[in-house]
Design an enzyme around this catalytic site. Structure first.
Site, PDB file in Angstrom:
ATOM      1  N   GLY A 180       0.790  -1.209   0.000  1.00 19.01           N
ATOM      2  CA  GLY A 180       0.000   0.000   0.000  1.00 19.01           C
ATOM      3  C   GLY A 180       0.832   1.273   0.000  1.00 19.01           C
ATOM      4  CG  MET A 181       2.078   2.765   3.101  1.00 15.98           C
ATOM      5  SD  MET A 181       1.119   4.255   2.734  1.00 15.98           S
ATOM      6  CE  MET A 181       2.377   5.500   2.989  1.00 15.98           C
TER       7      MET A 181
ATOM      8  CG  ASP B 169       2.815  -8.882   8.952  1.00 17.16           C
ATOM      9  OD1 ASP B 169       1.864  -9.627   9.282  1.00 17.16           O
ATOM     10  OD2 ASP B 169       2.844  -8.270   7.869  1.00 17.16           O
TER      11      ASP B 169
END
Length: 471
Positions: free
Chosen positions: A25-26, A135
């Protein structure tokens, strides 16, 4: 989100960007060439409109990963900023992610123990340095030709970073998040161990933890260890170094004996820091992973909650900013390299794929395609799925649209490696420009996050460019 760089751009007058390997997303991870050392590297760079906070995270990511000298952690080569744009340069990996491998089925228990032992050893090194990954999941574990690599250490730590608190955002990927984090607890090393337990269970069974017990051929000590990793009380979970030791012993593999990192400011290193040792008794003692330091554990910042890391981006316009390499966060190489299944991902020095297939068709002959639909993880009212399309026809497919219907009212909330249109239960997914071509016996893959309100059955019929595919 459009890109701010393009193929041929240079960063720091040293790193020439070749092509994107994947995107989140970034940020986007690019394959690039180090013009000074004449080698292929991975470069991670933010995408247009990135927040100012992302620059700090990227810089701290490079520092955190660079300080973790471990054979199962992706190496960081460089960090820089050009015209206000930050970038991280890392080693370019050749192979596939564990997520891509598991899409073809579960692993034999010994192979799964081998992979997870090396991941645990890498986590022990990170925890000894005061870093919590937050994560750990199959997409962030890379099965490289040089060994197992843990990706996505590129999210910089912030010390006592807030976890979001009760009702706040959940850190990490929901299917792998430790239960204490769901109630707002501060992430600790024990949360990483829980996530690794989920990965171990999934690697052996191919299914989420709640759906099936470990197979009976799994040794008792491995099954017991997995149950301890998945314990609801963080205080009862084993440390990562114990997980590494037990799994390596069971699988009969070797781990590197590494000394703990020296105290800050002490740059002395022993000559035998990386001397290998076996963990199979009685030949040698079990491997000693880095011991825990008394300094408080630092916590990595929250991962972007959007798409899984590094799904190849769709083509988009960009600002006229000429730049050249970018960050290769360990995280970066993962999803894009892995899930993309791009033909060039397994060959770092290979040329970009061309359309020089023997024959090309817009639609496969009837029965010449097959579709695999797999639920990767589930959580309250949500799920993640992976879909693979295989071309069994004699000619290449140039551009594809896959249509199917959800049986239980599910809805796609976010999709990567393509674009989708949903009308009620009917869904059509169209290829991205980079994965529109599927050669004979080749495959394309996409994934998505979805919303479900109870039942979550798999679609029973798929059509590719109007022709029905086998399941």
């Amino acid at each position: 989100m459009p890109e701010i760089v393009a193929p041929g751009d240079r960063l720091g007058e040293r790193y020439r960007l070749d092509r994107p390997l994947g995107a989140g997303g970034m940020a986007t991870v690019w394959r690039a060439v180090d013009l000074v050392l004449d080698r292929a590297v991975a470069v991670k760079v933010p995408r247009e409109g990135w927040p100012e906070e992302f620059t700090r995270r990227l810089r701290q990511e490079a520092k955190a990963a660079a300080g973790l000298a471990h054979p199962s952690i992706t190496g960081v080569h460089d960090y820089g900023e050009q015209d206000g744009v930050p970038y991280v340069v890392m080693e370019l990996l050749d192979g596939e992610s564990l997520a891509a491998r598991l899409a073809r089925g579960p692993l034999p228990w010994r192979e799964a123990a081998d992979v997870c032992a090396r991941v645990a050893d890498a986590l022990a090194a990170a925890h000894a340095a005061g870093i919590v990954h937050r994560d750990i999941k199959p997409a962030n574990i890379f099965l490289a030709t040089v060994g197992v690599k843990v990706l996505d250490f590129g999210i910089a730590f912030t010390g006592p970073a807030a976890s979001g608190g009760p009702g706040g955002p959940v850190l990490g990927t929901p299917a792998y998040v430790a239960p204490e984090l769901l109630s707002g607890a501060r992430p600790t090393a024990a949360a990483d161990v829980f996530s690794l337990g989920v990965v171990l269970h999934e690697a052996v069974t191919g299914l989420p933890v709640s759906t099936q017990a470990l197979p009976p051929d799994v040794p008792d000590e491995v099954a017991a260890l997995c149950r301890r990793c998945l314990g609801g009380d963080p205080g009862t979970r084993p440390a990562a170094d114990e997980v590494a030791r037990v799994l390596a012993d069971a699988a009969g593999v070797q781990l590197a004996r590494l000394r703990p990192p020296p105290p800050r400011g002490d740059t002395r290193r022993a000559a035998d820091d990386t001397a290998p040792t076996t963990v199979t008794p009685p030949v040698t003692p079990p491997p000693v992973s880095p011991r825990r330091e008394p300094n408080p554990t630092r916590v990595l910042d929250e991962p972007p909650p959007a798409a899984p890391p590094f799904s190849p981006p769709p083509v988009a316009s960009r600002k006229p900013l000429v730049i050249a390499g970018i960050v290769v966060g360990a995280a970066a190489l993962m999803a894009g390299l892995l899930a993309a299944l791009a033909p060039d991902a397994s060959e770092p020095d290979a040329a970009p794929p061309t359309s020089s297939a023997p024959t090309t068709s817009s639609a496969p002959p009837t029965g010449a395609c097959a579709v695999s639909y797999r639920i990767v993880g589930t959580w309250d009212e949500g799920f993640q799925a992976s879909v693979r399309i295989t071309n069994h026809g004699p000619g290449a497919i140039d551009g594809w649209t896959l249509a199917f219907e959800f049986p239980d009212g599910q809805a796609i909330t976010q999709l990567w490696n393509g674009s989708q249109v949903q009308d009620g239960s009917s869904v059509t997914v169209t290829s991205a420009d980079w994965n529109r071509a599927i050669p004979p016996n080749g495959a394309a893959e996409f994934g998505f996050l979805g919303r479900q309100g109870g039942a979550n059955g798999a679609p029973t019929r798929f059509t590719l460019n109007g022709d029905e595919c086998r399941r």
